[in-house]
Write an enzyme that holds these catalytic residues in place. Sequence first.
Site, PDB file in Angstrom:
ATOM      1  N   TYR A   1       0.441  -1.124  -0.113  1.00 54.81           N
ATOM      2  CA  TYR A   1      -0.441  -0.430  -0.343  1.00 54.81           C
ATOM      3  C   TYR A   1       0.530   1.244   0.191  1.00 54.81           C
ATOM      4  O   TYR A   1       1.936   1.358   0.874  1.00 54.81           O
ATOM      5  CB  TYR A   1      -1.145   0.207   1.144  1.00 54.81           C
ATOM      6  CG  TYR A   1      -1.860   0.971   1.164  1.00 54.81           C
ATOM      7  CD1 TYR A   1      -2.621   1.599   0.443  1.00 54.81           C
ATOM      8  CD2 TYR A   1      -1.397   2.370   2.573  1.00 54.81           C
ATOM      9  CE1 TYR A   1      -3.497   2.135   0.449  1.00 54.81           C
ATOM     10  CE2 TYR A   1      -2.556   2.997   2.316  1.00 54.81           C
ATOM     11  CZ  TYR A   1      -3.406   3.103   1.746  1.00 54.81           C
ATOM     12  OH  TYR A   1      -3.981   4.721   2.511  1.00 54.81           O
TER      13      TYR A   1
ATOM     14  N   ASP B   1       9.361   3.062  -0.553  1.00 59.07           N
ATOM     15  CA  ASP B   1       8.569   3.324   0.166  1.00 59.07           C
ATOM     16  C   ASP B   1       8.829   3.039   1.411  1.00 59.07           C
ATOM     17  O   ASP B   1       8.473   2.009   2.059  1.00 59.07           O
ATOM     18  CB  ASP B   1       6.960   2.679   0.329  1.00 59.07           C
ATOM     19  CG  ASP B   1       5.971   2.830   0.771  1.00 59.07           C
ATOM     20  OD1 ASP B   1       6.306   3.897   1.295  1.00 59.07           O
ATOM     21  OD2 ASP B   1       5.052   3.291   0.299  1.00 59.07           O
TER      22      ASP B   1
ATOM     23  N   LYS C   1       4.973   9.370   8.758  1.00 60.09           N
ATOM     24  CA  LYS C   1       4.845   8.681   9.925  1.00 60.09           C
ATOM     25  C   LYS C   1       5.634   9.101  10.690  1.00 60.09           C
ATOM     26  O   LYS C   1       5.842  10.451  11.557  1.00 60.09           O
ATOM     27  CB  LYS C   1       4.583   7.000  10.096  1.00 60.09           C
ATOM     28  CG  LYS C   1       3.549   6.531   9.427  1.00 60.09           C
ATOM     29  CD  LYS C   1       3.085   4.749   9.471  1.00 60.09           C
ATOM     30  CE  LYS C   1       1.620   4.731   8.300  1.00 60.09           C
ATOM     31  NZ  LYS C   1       0.691   4.772   8.314  1.00 60.09           N
TER      32      LYS C   1
END
Length: 429
Positions: A143, A238, A266
């Site tokens: 994702y 990623d 994050k």
Amino acid sequence: MYEKSKLLFDRAQQSIPGGVNSPVRAFKSVGGTPVFIEKAKGAYLYDADGNQYIDYIASWGPMILGHAYEPVINAIREKAAYSTSYGAPTELEIEMAELIRSMAPNIDMVRMVSSGTEACMSALRLARGYTGRNKFIKFEGCYHGHADAFLVKAGSGLATFDIQTVPGVTAGVSNDTLTCAYNDLAAVEALVKQFPNEIAAIIIEPVVGNMGCILPKAGFLEGLRKICDKHSIVFIFDEVMTGFRLSAGGAQQLLKIDADLVTYGKVIGGGMPVGAFGGKKQIMEKIAPLGNVYQAGTLSGNPLAMIAGYTTLQILKNSPSIYSELEAKTAYLEAGLRKTLDASGTPYTINRLGSMISLHFSGQPVIDFASAASANNELFKQYFHAMLKRGIYLPPSAFESWFLNNALSYADLDRTIQATAESLDEILA
Ligand code: HOZ
């Protein structure tokens, strides 16, 4: 036990779609009412009914130091007194970029954005602009945020809710998204052969966190690196989940592989809305205003977001023991869970690297989306609720990694292991 949360959820559904501002929070796949959080401190969440939980999602990754970590909170408080946004450059943004470069030395230049979605979306556009090619390869169950191009065979909420195609994403967009199973190097080689000089980028979670935690097989990432070099494809890591979590230099440093572009989110924001993408100078120079690949943001480099991220990264850079402490705590949790699960006789697989860990109720190795999906996820739902009832807050989906924070004590870990034993007894009785 959840009376106030229930009232809040009813009320929320009147004015917020599904009652939540991000689908993964809704408990839709595990059933029941999401608990509404009032506050958090250290390793604990407290809900509106006053229940305390040991937190294993850490806001889906960012809160690696624990909640309301004082140096971070104080820095935000101090910065806020000078205004919350300028829309003009600040020295702090330079310091942040320099700090990121010092922690991930193959990053020559970095652009700050406000989320992991934005970071991945921008990195893909940049790779396409740089190569003049349209197609890219992503992996099933990975994702990369919710930009249109990535919503093909995606993990996280899409896997949780079994959303195979997303209305609103045009065929024109998704036709350029090529997919392979994670850990299947031969499938990537076949695609590259099928579309010569058409593939701009390969984007990957170097350690996956969006179909549970899944590790790359030995040689997989190295093989991708070679393919990208051979075919002039931009290799994008990623690191929204792994960045500054698996080590101070993220997965790149831990796994000893350099990507061409890296995306962050994050932990980089210390709990504030921050993302970033960065990498090789010759690629990053294509970004506006140096080049014509346009990318922008009113709140990019926002001072409060920057100071929260900067303070967090400084602490992580200057205290390497945090990583060994987190590693030791997560290994302790893993060993305790294994002992408990072995005793229960339930088939299971635990995947872990550093402070990312997940439990799959499957006797088979979980190495890709197909193996994650074939686990007994009905059992996971029961386990989730049995744990929640005992004050342990796990991700409400088997398709998510657990994230440990360094405020967790060994007593918390023991409580979690004990709660697992009790939960399994209750479920399997
Ligand atoms: N990447 C996060 C979960 N896999 C995103 C959290 C969210 O979608 O709210």
